[in-house]
Design a protein around this motif. Structure first.
Motif, PDB file in Angstrom:
ATOM      1  N   PHE A   1      32.002 -48.362  -3.553  1.00 28.24           N
ATOM      2  CA  PHE A   1      32.135 -48.829  -2.171  1.00 28.24           C
ATOM      3  C   PHE A   1      31.593 -50.250  -2.019  1.00 28.24           C
ATOM      4  O   PHE A   1      32.166 -51.065  -1.294  1.00 28.24           O
ATOM      5  CB  PHE A   1      31.405 -47.879  -1.226  1.00 28.24           C
ATOM      6  N   ARG A   2      30.502 -50.560  -2.703  1.00 29.35           N
ATOM      7  CA  ARG A   2      29.936 -51.900  -2.613  1.00 29.35           C
ATOM      8  C   ARG A   2      30.898 -52.944  -3.177  1.00 29.35           C
ATOM      9  O   ARG A   2      30.909 -54.094  -2.742  1.00 29.35           O
ATOM     10  CB  ARG A   2      28.604 -51.956  -3.363  1.00 29.35           C
TER      11      ARG A   2
ATOM     12  N   TRP B   1      41.153 -49.063   8.829  1.00 29.75           N
ATOM     13  CA  TRP B   1      41.064 -49.353   7.393  1.00 29.75           C
ATOM     14  C   TRP B   1      40.959 -50.846   7.127  1.00 29.75           C
ATOM     15  O   TRP B   1      40.225 -51.278   6.236  1.00 29.75           O
ATOM     16  CB  TRP B   1      42.289 -48.780   6.691  1.00 29.75           C
TER      17      TRP B   1
ATOM     18  N   LEU C   1      29.472 -45.154   5.332  1.00 30.24           N
ATOM     19  CA  LEU C   1      29.603 -45.849   4.050  1.00 30.24           C
ATOM     20  C   LEU C   1      28.397 -46.753   3.788  1.00 30.24           C
ATOM     21  O   LEU C   1      27.899 -46.822   2.656  1.00 30.24           O
ATOM     22  CB  LEU C   1      30.894 -46.666   4.020  1.00 30.24           C
TER      23      LEU C   1
ATOM     24  N   GLY D   1      35.361 -53.328   7.111  1.00 27.87           N
ATOM     25  CA  GLY D   1      34.488 -54.104   6.239  1.00 27.87           C
ATOM     26  C   GLY D   1      33.516 -54.978   7.006  1.00 27.87           C
ATOM     27  O   GLY D   1      32.345 -55.112   6.617  1.00 27.87           O
TER      28      GLY D   1
ATOM     29  N   PRO E   1      32.346 -46.963   8.883  1.00 25.24           N
ATOM     30  CA  PRO E   1      31.515 -47.974   8.206  1.00 25.24           C
ATOM     31  C   PRO E   1      30.031 -47.632   8.227  1.00 25.24           C
ATOM     32  O   PRO E   1      29.300 -47.987   7.293  1.00 25.24           O
ATOM     33  CB  PRO E   1      31.801 -49.259   8.989  1.00 25.24           C
TER      34      PRO E   1
ATOM     35  N   TYR F   1      34.625 -52.579  -0.502  1.00 20.22           N
ATOM     36  CA  TYR F   1      34.679 -52.299   0.930  1.00 20.22           C
ATOM     37  C   TYR F   1      35.209 -53.462   1.740  1.00 20.22           C
ATOM     38  O   TYR F   1      35.844 -53.281   2.787  1.00 20.22           O
ATOM     39  CB  TYR F   1      33.300 -51.877   1.446  1.00 20.22           C
TER      40      TYR F   1
ATOM     41  N   LEU G   1      30.785 -52.826   8.369  1.00 19.55           N
ATOM     42  CA  LEU G   1      29.917 -52.373   7.292  1.00 19.55           C
ATOM     43  C   LEU G   1      28.918 -53.455   6.892  1.00 19.55           C
ATOM     44  O   LEU G   1      27.750 -53.161   6.589  1.00 19.55           O
ATOM     45  CB  LEU G   1      30.763 -51.949   6.092  1.00 19.55           C
TER      46      LEU G   1
END
Length: 326
Positions: free
Chosen positions: A138-139, A198, A124, A202, A121, A142, A205
């Motif tokens: 990605f935005r 996975w 990213l 988020g 994260p 995610y 991030l």
């Protein structure tokens, strides 16, 4: 008639040089402001404690007190010795149980994989912040895995990672043999941890993006002007600037990996194969829910708490040292 001159007469109200004038306030009136001034800083010092007192009381009542009860309960017996003091017998049973020792080894594996769980994260978020190609994708996607239930995630990856599933079919097309992702004791834990990363990266991030909002953009511009590469910008500018954010993500990710993987374990492997995917939280549930041994489960919970405390403090000290060296 004498020629001696006489000094001028002074008013009767005038005192000695440096004395108090007739208009000066009485001592009690002059000391009152000084007492109030001394009282002021003390009130300011006590104000923060008064403000945080309700939160401290809630933490003590709802966290520390139950924790103390759980630790005390871990020194009592189960079954025929229910409630009787047994000393460290429960802890001896724990460390003599091969399943619990496997759970501890898996905790060590999680600690080793933790930097990867934080780096994904973090990188990213860096790509999104620096607007590298693909940052819009990605935005957009995610955070999608974070809203899925662990049961749903586990069911999806059970299909994808099945021995005759689509992943092995894809590997067969490129000439690689099928892999028993969830049936091989040497691979199953890595598969479950990968799915967990996975499904949860988020949230980390989002924290990293919030940290980037506080980063001084002038430092990035200066690094670009000096010709710094992307790796140099990340290591010498972004990592020191986000040191507190990185520490927070490390600790919260570690706690999540040790206490929030029960759903995935239950759906994907149920602790198998051969107990290779046991973690302390899954062991605690087995002892409490299936074997009805709450005192032993309390002992395992105490061990898990001590592991998280020690590992968290070590991580913070190592991260502070790394940031100072960078």
């Amino acid at each position: 008639m004498s020629n001696r001159t006489h000094p001028p007469l002074r008013p009767a109200s005038a005192g000695r040089a440096g004395g108090r004038s007739a208009q000066s306030p009485p001592p009690s009136a002059a000391a009152a402001p000084r007492r109030r001034a001394r009282r002021g800083p003390r009130g300011e010092r006590l104000a923060p404690y008064v403000l945080v007192a309700p939160a401290i009381l809630i933490i003590v009542a709802l966290r520390l007190w139950p924790l103390g009860l759980g630790v005390n309960f871990s020194f009592t017996g189960d079954g025929e010795r229910n409630g009787a003091p047994v000393g460290f017998d429960n802890y001896a049973d724990l460390f003599g149980d091969p399943l619990f020792r496997t759970a501890l080894r898996n905790v060590g594996l999680l600690v080793l994989l933790l930097p990867i769980a934080v780096a994904i994260p973090g990188l990213l978020a860096t790509f999104i912040y620096l607007r590298v190609p693909g940052h819009r994708f990605f935005r957009s996607v995610y955070f999608f895995p974070a809203v899925l239930s662990p049961v749903i995630v586990g069911a999806i990856f059970n299909l994808l990672l099945a021995f005759d599933g689509p992943l092995n079919a894809l590997l067969a097309k490129v000439g690689l043999g099928p892999v028993d992702w969830l049936g091989d004791p040497g691979i199953a834990m890595f598969a479950v941890v990968g799915v967990h990363i996975w499904a949860t990266f988020g949230m980390a991030l989002v924290v990293f993006l919030a940290g980037f909002a506080t980063l001084d953009g002038a430092l990035l511009d200066a690094a670009r002007v000096d010709g710094a590469s992307l790796g140099q910008v990340i290591w010498h500018v972004i990592v020191p600037g986000l040191s507190r954010t990185i520490q927070f993500v490390f600790v919260t990710t570690m706690i999540g990996m040790l206490t929030s993987m029960f759903g995935l374990l239950y759906v994907m492997t149920s602790g198998g194969p051969e107990g290779s995917t046991y973690l302390p939280e899954y062991y605690i549930w087995i002892q409490q829910g299936q074997f009805n041994r709450p005192a032993l489960a309390s002992a395992a919970s105490t061990v898990l708490f001590m592991i998280m405390l020690v590992v968290g403090l070590l991580q913070l000290s190592l991260l502070r040292r790394a940031v100072k060296e960078s």
